[in-house]
Design an enzyme around this catalytic site. Structure first.
Site, PDB file in Angstrom:
ATOM      1  CG  MET A   1      -3.969  -6.251   1.588  1.00 18.31           C
ATOM      2  SD  MET A   1      -2.812  -6.043   0.635  1.00 18.31           S
ATOM      3  CE  MET A   1      -3.633  -6.674  -0.876  1.00 18.31           C
ATOM      4  N   PRO A   2      -6.322  -6.665   4.954  1.00 16.99           N
ATOM      5  CG  PRO A   2      -7.405  -7.992   6.072  1.00 16.99           C
ATOM      6  CD  PRO A   2      -7.201  -7.867   4.704  1.00 16.99           C
ATOM      7  CE1 TYR A   3      -0.362  -4.644   3.901  1.00 15.48           C
ATOM      8  CE2 TYR A   3      -2.208  -3.482   3.820  1.00 15.48           C
ATOM      9  CZ  TYR A   3      -1.165  -4.031   3.209  1.00 15.48           C
ATOM     10  OH  TYR A   3      -1.077  -3.665   1.774  1.00 15.48           O
TER      11      TYR A   3
END
Length: 61
Positions: A1-3
């Site tokens: 999950m990219p932040y």
């Protein structure tokens, strides 16, 4: 999950921030192959009196 965190000076409209989030999400999805529903974007707005360049706060200019 990219932040993704975007730090910028205050002053953008809600429309500009909405467009920014949409385009950043699209770019990350395309380049990293992450599904859009897994991409989280944070916008951190800085006050001009909390940001300085060459020893001068931007609020003092």
């Amino acid at each position: 999950m990219p932040y993704i965190t975007v730090k910028m000076l205050e002053g953008r409209t809600e429309e500009q921030k909405k467009a920014l989030v949409e385009k950043v999400t699209e770019a990350v999805s395309e380049t990293a192959g992450a599904p859009k529903e897994n991409i989280v974007v944070f916008i951190e707005e800085m006050q001009k009196n909390h940001y300085a360049v060459a020893g001068k706060r931007l609020s003092d200019k």
